[in-house]
Design an enzyme around this catalytic site. Structure first.
Site, short mmCIF file in Angstrom:
data_model
loop_
_atom_site.label_atom_id
_atom_site.label_comp_id
_atom_site.label_asym_id
_atom_site.label_seq_id
_atom_site.Cartn_x
_atom_site.Cartn_y
_atom_site.Cartn_z
N CYS A 31 -2.53 -7.94 -2.93
CA CYS A 31 -3.82 -8.34 -3.62
C CYS A 31 -4.76 -8.77 -2.59
CB CYS A 31 -3.29 -9.74 -4.15
SG CYS A 31 -2.37 -9.50 -5.69
N GLY A 32 -5.02 -8.19 -1.46
CA GLY A 32 -6.19 -8.21 -0.58
C GLY A 32 -6.15 -9.41 0.34
N ASN B 178 5.62 0.22 3.32
CA ASN B 178 5.53 -0.85 4.26
C ASN B 178 5.63 -1.03 5.52
OD1 ASN B 178 5.91 -3.86 4.15
ND2 ASN B 178 8.09 -3.80 4.68
#
Length: 611
Positions: free
Chosen positions: A275-276, A389
């Site tokens: 989400c930044g 990841n």
């Protein structure tokens, strides 16, 4: 010392701390290492360990002209992320773990772990890493000691925390309490047995004992499973310490925003993954005269100060960021820090000239790479070159925009706390909470739609209270009660204002309603102006949103109508949202704070009057 006659280094231990010596001896007897090394944290030690890891094939030395003193590691494909399903909070009482955590009775779990750890370090070196989360000269420094059989963990911990002799000396001199954090790869070596580049064990356990403040991690060499100062201590164990001692340990960034008038404000912000969060922590504002500096991108510890204000510090010394999506176009400040080197990259791709690459790093994809599994890769390949990841581990001191206050043990006074999720509809671009408790309600219902990167159905809502779902070290309802209780301990005039943001809202035709990235500074500016009582807002059932003209759109191809659309509160969407919140709150059972039930009921009433 019986069997430890073969461990002469224990007799030369560089400490007289009885509790630490007893624990190290107990672990050595259990795990049976060939030798013990007390980590001193020096550059010489780091050079020696990374050299040994290169020889062992665990690390690849990068081209020093591209990334000075930097290395790449490639993990076993079965050891690439946090293992939430094997992460346990073993509180004495099951109720204290709550519905968000896995639980097993502590005695039963200890028996299981002792069986796994028995002889698990045979043929290996046992490293003892003294570390402190945050500042060594803080009023109440939080110490830990990690025992590990992974030199990769030692090298990474040197970047992520303050470690070594100076820390050990203070633990010894003050006879300090420390969190014992035990880690083993679970890959003992028989005499003459060849090692592998990335030892690990398919049986993985990441276990926390909150009452005794201890951590046991077995089987994984990766990131948050093995660097035990990070999520295990700084969030799961620290959240329990914080509950007991009256502070907060949170999954938040801290930034400093300075206005053209040179007045500075500090904000913390919680966002679920993807989400930044790092992008906001390292923001380049697009509005003239405003400056952003960072104090941290992942973990925030908050305490009530002498005047009842809420003060924040970052207990970490490094960045451990998701590499894909971090690029020169989206986050140049992170890239500049990484380019200075002194970093360890894990599961990224290698370029032919000895550098690293990952998806989103550059606009142009290299014509040829070696992917994270060692295969030849071209843009025609059907798999990503870097693991989704994959990580960079980089000293925070290399960030050009690091605020000098990062180094202050007292931390900074927060003016605002932001909660943010990823929602295509329903949640406005920015909403100011009506009160502290209303803000806790916003945080408790924080949600994101699952992306393609997450397992399961795309577009399904995942509630993630305060972005702490995987990290709350005790019952989630009690955690929310603790958040609410902060207002009773603080000076109400000095409490931070709370805002809910959503950079990911879409328009009816599917475009983003807001440009995001550096333009998010415009939303922060409005938040500051609200705190100062200068900006206009419209009251809605969920809180206060910007009036169309209240956001600074200078230089943007947007109209006030765009803003009005981005902050619209739609009755139908919110009817569905309220039903979803009811379902979420039902999971808390009787541990849901009454104050939050009252917030939900009041919101329903306000929404009923909203056309």
């Amino acid at each position: 010392m019986g069997d430890l006659a073969r461990l002469p280094l224990l007799e030369k231990a560089p400490t007289t701390h009885a509790g630490l010596l007893a624990w190290v001896e107990e672990v050595a007897e259990l795990t049976q290492p060939d030798r013990i090394h007390w980590v001193d944290g020096t550059e010489e030690e780091y050079t020696r360990l990374t050299g040994e890891l290169v020889e062992a094939g665990t690390l690849t030395r990068l081209n020093p002209e591209l990334f000075p003193n930097s290395f790449a590691a490639f993990s076993d494909p079965a050891d690439v992320a946090r293992v939430e399903e094997q992460t346990f909070i073993c509180s004495e009482n099951q109720r204290d773990a709550g519905f968000t955590n896995n639980w097993m009775a502590p005695a039963e779990m200890k028996q299981k772990l002792r069986g796994l750890f028995a002889g698990s370090m045979r043929g290996r070196t046992m490293y003892v890493i003294p570390f402190v989360m945050g500042h060594l000269d803080a009023e109440d420094p939080k110490f830990g000691v990690e025992i590990t059989d992974s030199a990769y963990v030692v090298a990474s911990m040197r970047i992520m925390a303050n470690i070594g002799t100076e820390v050990l000396d203070k633990i010894t001199a003050t006879n300090a309490f420390f969190v014992p954090a035990l880690h083993s790869l679970g890959a003992p070596l028989a005499p003459g047995q060849a090692d592998v580049a990335w030892p690990c064990n398919p049986d993985k356990w990441i276990v926390h004992f909150p009452e005794e403040r201890s951590i046991w991690s077995f089987g994984s060499g990766y990131g948050g499973n093995a660097l035990l100062g990070k999520k295990c201590y700084a969030l799961r164990i620290a959240s329990v310490m914080a509950r007991d001692e009256g502070w907060l340990a949170e999954h938040m960034l801290i930034l400093k925003l300075t206005s053209p008038e040179k007045k500075s404000y500090y904000m913390s912000a919680a966002f679920p993954s993807a989400c930044g969060k790092t992008n906001l922590a390292l923001l380049d504002p697009t509005i003239e005269g405003w400056e952003v500096e960072t104090l941290g991108d992942d973990i925030t510890w908050m305490r009530i100060g002498k005047e009842g204000e809420l003060r924040a510090t970052n207990p970490e010394a490094g960045l451990f960021g998701v590499a894909p999506g971090t690029g020169w176009g989206t986050n140049p400040n992170a890239m500049r820090a990484i380019a200075k080197g002194h970093s360890i990259f894990t599961n990224v791709a290698l370029t032919d000239d000895g550098g690293v690459w990952w998806e989103g790093m550059t606009e142009e994809t290299p014509a040829h790479l070696t992917d994270w599994q060692g295969n030849s890769w071209t843009p025609d390949s059907d798999k990503p070159a870097a693991h989704p990841n994959s990580r960079f581990c980089t000293p925070i001191s290399q960030i050009d925009m690091l605020a000098e206050e990062y180094y202050s043990p007292e931390g900074v006074e927060l003016s605002a706390i932001l909660f943010g999720g990823r929602r295509k509809t329903t949640v406005p671009l920015v909403t100011q909470a009506r009160s502290w408790t209303n803000g806790i309600f916003m945080g408790s219902t924080l949600s994101s739609e699952t992306t393609a990167a997450a397992a399961g159905q795309v577009g399904v809502l995942r509630r993630d209270p305060m972005a702490m779902l995987p990290f709350i070290g005790y019952d989630a309802g009690d955690y929310l009660k603790h958040w609410i209780s902060v207002s009773g301990k603080a000076n109400p005039e000095r409490l931070p204002h709370i805002f809910l943001v959503n950079w990911f809202r879409r328009t009816a035709d599917g475009d983003f309603a807001w440009p995001g990235f550096g333009d998010n500074a415009r939303v922060l500016k409005w938040a500051i102006e609200r705190i100062e009582g200068k900006a206009d807002a419209i009251e809605t059932p969920i809180g206060f949103v910007p009036a169309g003209h209240a956001l600074d759109l200078t230089g943007l191809d947007l109209t006030h109508a765009h803003v009005e659309d981005a902050v619209r509160v739609d009755r139908e969407e919110w009817d569905a949202e309220l039903a979803s919140i009811e379902e979420w709150y039902a999971k808390f059972g009787d541990s849901l704070p009454e104050a939050l039930r009252a917030e939900l009921d009041a919101l329903k009433e306000r929404m009923a009057d909203h056309s």
